[in-house]
Each structure stands twice: as structure tokens, then as C-alpha cells.
Design a protein around this motif. Sequence first.
Motif, mmCIF file in Angstrom:
data_model
loop_
_atom_site.group_PDB
_atom_site.id
_atom_site.type_symbol
_atom_site.label_atom_id
_atom_site.label_comp_id
_atom_site.label_asym_id
_atom_site.label_seq_id
_atom_site.Cartn_x
_atom_site.Cartn_y
_atom_site.Cartn_z
ATOM 1 N N LEU A 57 48.769 10.551 49.584
ATOM 2 C CA LEU A 57 49.329 11.443 50.363
ATOM 3 C C LEU A 57 50.979 11.064 50.556
ATOM 4 N N SER A 63 50.935 16.562 49.973
ATOM 5 C CA SER A 63 50.402 17.484 51.086
ATOM 6 C C SER A 63 50.412 18.976 50.649
ATOM 7 N N VAL A 75 43.068 21.012 59.574
ATOM 8 C CA VAL A 75 43.261 19.588 59.090
ATOM 9 C C VAL A 75 43.246 18.736 60.021
ATOM 10 N N GLN A 77 44.536 14.652 60.544
ATOM 11 C CA GLN A 77 45.120 14.042 59.796
ATOM 12 C C GLN A 77 45.071 12.450 60.325
ATOM 13 N N SER A 80 47.914 6.683 57.743
ATOM 14 C CA SER A 80 49.189 6.248 58.498
ATOM 15 C C SER A 80 49.541 4.936 57.552
ATOM 16 N N ILE A 113 53.326 10.308 57.442
ATOM 17 C CA ILE A 113 52.331 11.230 56.612
ATOM 18 C C ILE A 113 52.043 12.464 57.247
ATOM 19 N N SER A 114 51.904 12.233 58.679
ATOM 20 C CA SER A 114 51.738 13.450 59.667
ATOM 21 C C SER A 114 52.712 14.512 59.388
ATOM 22 N N MET A 117 52.589 16.477 56.293
ATOM 23 C CA MET A 117 51.391 17.308 56.298
ATOM 24 C C MET A 117 51.706 18.677 57.133
ATOM 25 N N LEU A 130 46.042 21.857 63.117
ATOM 26 C CA LEU A 130 46.509 20.665 62.520
ATOM 27 C C LEU A 130 46.096 19.686 63.931
ATOM 28 N N ASN A 132 46.469 15.872 64.660
ATOM 29 C CA ASN A 132 47.115 14.526 64.262
ATOM 30 C C ASN A 132 46.527 13.228 65.119
ATOM 31 N N SER A 134 47.092 10.149 64.364
ATOM 32 C CA SER A 134 48.166 8.960 64.346
ATOM 33 C C SER A 134 49.142 9.165 65.448
#
Length: 354
Positions: A57, A63, A75, A77, A80, A113-114, A117, A130, A132, A134
Motif C-alpha cells: 500500500l 490504493s 474499507v 484501513q 500504518s 496510508i489512510s 486510501m 471508510l 480508519n 490508525s
Amino acid sequence: MFAGRIALDIAATAKDPVRVLIAGRNRMRLDWLRTAGNARAAMFGTPAHFATHPIDLLEAGASEALIGEHRPRLVVQAASIQTSAVISDSGSRWTDLVAQGGLSATAVFQALISARMAAAISALQPDIQLINCSFPDVVNGMLVAMGHNVLCGTGNVAILSNIFAGERPAAGDGKLRVLAHYQCLAPWRLPPQQRVGTLAPRVFIGDEEIADPFQVFEGCQLTPEPAIEISGASGVTLILALASGRAWEGHAPGPNGLPGGYPVKLVDGQLQVDLPKGRSLTDAIAWNAAFEARNGLTVDGTAARYHGRLRELLEEEGSVHAAGFEVGDLETVCSDLLRLREDLSQKPNVRHSA
């Protein structure tokens, strides 16, 4: 580890058909989670099915490729570039900075990364929900400031709400609601006699607030390490409700990008903050936001700003971003702070040892 906990608990508890695709770069780990997930689904007789997609990723366009090929409805996510073990590690200048300045020192690493995405979802399929995982108390506000939608996170406030629910006889009858920022977790990692100070969550039974949560729930105990047995699992009932289109009530950090954690309810696929009667959302947001304003990272418009001891430490270490940054510059800021993290991780913690 966090994603694995979510997947394997879905396998054991799903009541409606659900297909879970696990994406990541470690093929052996992916094969194990697919095998274990399908085995647990067979073991518990649940209608869950697991598949995998090997992908890094961090690669450019990853993504977008994932979303474009699979078109998911939801998703979750959890990837991290900052391991959660930093909360219990010690011995370097970097771990010392995090210990003194707080986890918001890692916010940009948690967000990278989040954010990618979220951007892929915005560009290709904006109706995807979504979640998340993280550092959602802070990162979700950054994602919204960047122009993306995020439903919520998992863990944090939901850790506390669930450990309090597990001690329910101590609290009495009535609906349990908890307001808690992630910083409120710290006292519960300590022995009961050491739980003092300003980091108490706000706990309500019905519409009445408990005066001293430390006393009422003194039997609850978290580990010094990340509590994934609760935090990862805490998102499973919400994820399954979203997958099957059911209503849901519980707790979540960062709902719709708000700072901190709240009691929430899922209505027609959307999360609404579910406060006790007579409590205003404005006050709840301000109470949560005050934690990062004292020491951490806040988001105002498109500007992220460091505060308190964290800002002081970043200044001492010479970071050009000590005052803060524009959220649109996340990629550049992350590269700069990664160099700082690498440098400090190689240096023993001697500066503050006295």
C-alpha cells in the motif's frame, strides 16, 4: 495484528453473509489470515468468507488499484508506517519524545496510508464507507480537512466503554455512554491507586454523569501494550452492521472526523453522535478537543498545529514542522519527520534520563 483481530473475530461472530478481502504485502501473513479466517468460519458455522490481495500500500497508485479492482462497500484501513508498540517501547530519543510529547508525535505516520486510501475512495467510489483504525481521534480530522469522508475509527473510546460495560454491576442500571479521548486510556494502564489527574473519561448512566469513574471502575485494568483484544474487536459489531445494513449503537473515535471519542448510533448507514439528554454536541467536541490543545495536534481548517510539550520537543530536535503544517503537505511533512524519527531512533535516551 490489529487487522487480524478484526478479521478473525468477524469469522467467529458473523450472522449474515459477509465477504472479507484482506490486503497487504506479507504473503505468508495473508495466507495465514485467509486460512485461519475460513477455518474459524467453518468452526463456528458462520457465513463469512475470506480472500486475500497481495499489495504494497506504500507503492504509488496502490490504493487506487485496490479500490478499482474490488469495488468494496466498506474499507477498514488498519495499515500504518508507525507500529503501535511505540507506546510501550523505550530506550531511544524517539521513544522518549513520544512518551513525553504523546502519540500525536506519530500522527503523520498514522495518516499517510489512510490519506492515500481516502483520496482513492474520493476519486473512484465516494459512496464507499471508510473506517480508519490508525489513530482516528486525530487522523480522522486530518482526513476531513483534506476533503475526504471518513465514517469513524475503532478502539480508544470503545476500549473504555466496553471494559466499563464488562463491570456493569458497579455502575447500576441505565444506558452506558462514554466520552473519552485516546489520552484517557493512559490511567487505566496503571494500577488503580495511581489513577489520578485530569485524564478521566466522562461516563454517563442514563442521563446522569458518574462523579468518579476511577473509583466506580477501579477493577478494570488495561495492559501497558496495545489492547488489541478489545480495541481491534471493538469495531467488529459495527463492521458487521454496516455490511448487513442493520442499525447499531455503541462508541467510536473520530466519527465523521470529530476529535476524540463519542457514543454513537448507526442510522441508515450514517453515524450520529448519541449524547445523554441535555448534553450538547458543541460542548462534547470542545471537551475532546481540549486534550490535544493542551498537548498534541489539532486541526483548524486546513492547518494542523502542534501544542504543549510535543511542540517544545519538536522545536528542541530542530523540526521545521514544530509549529505545524498544512494538511495538504502531508506527504512532504511525513518524509521530513521520518528522517527525524530514524535519526532519533539511533540515539540513546540520555538527554531526559536525569
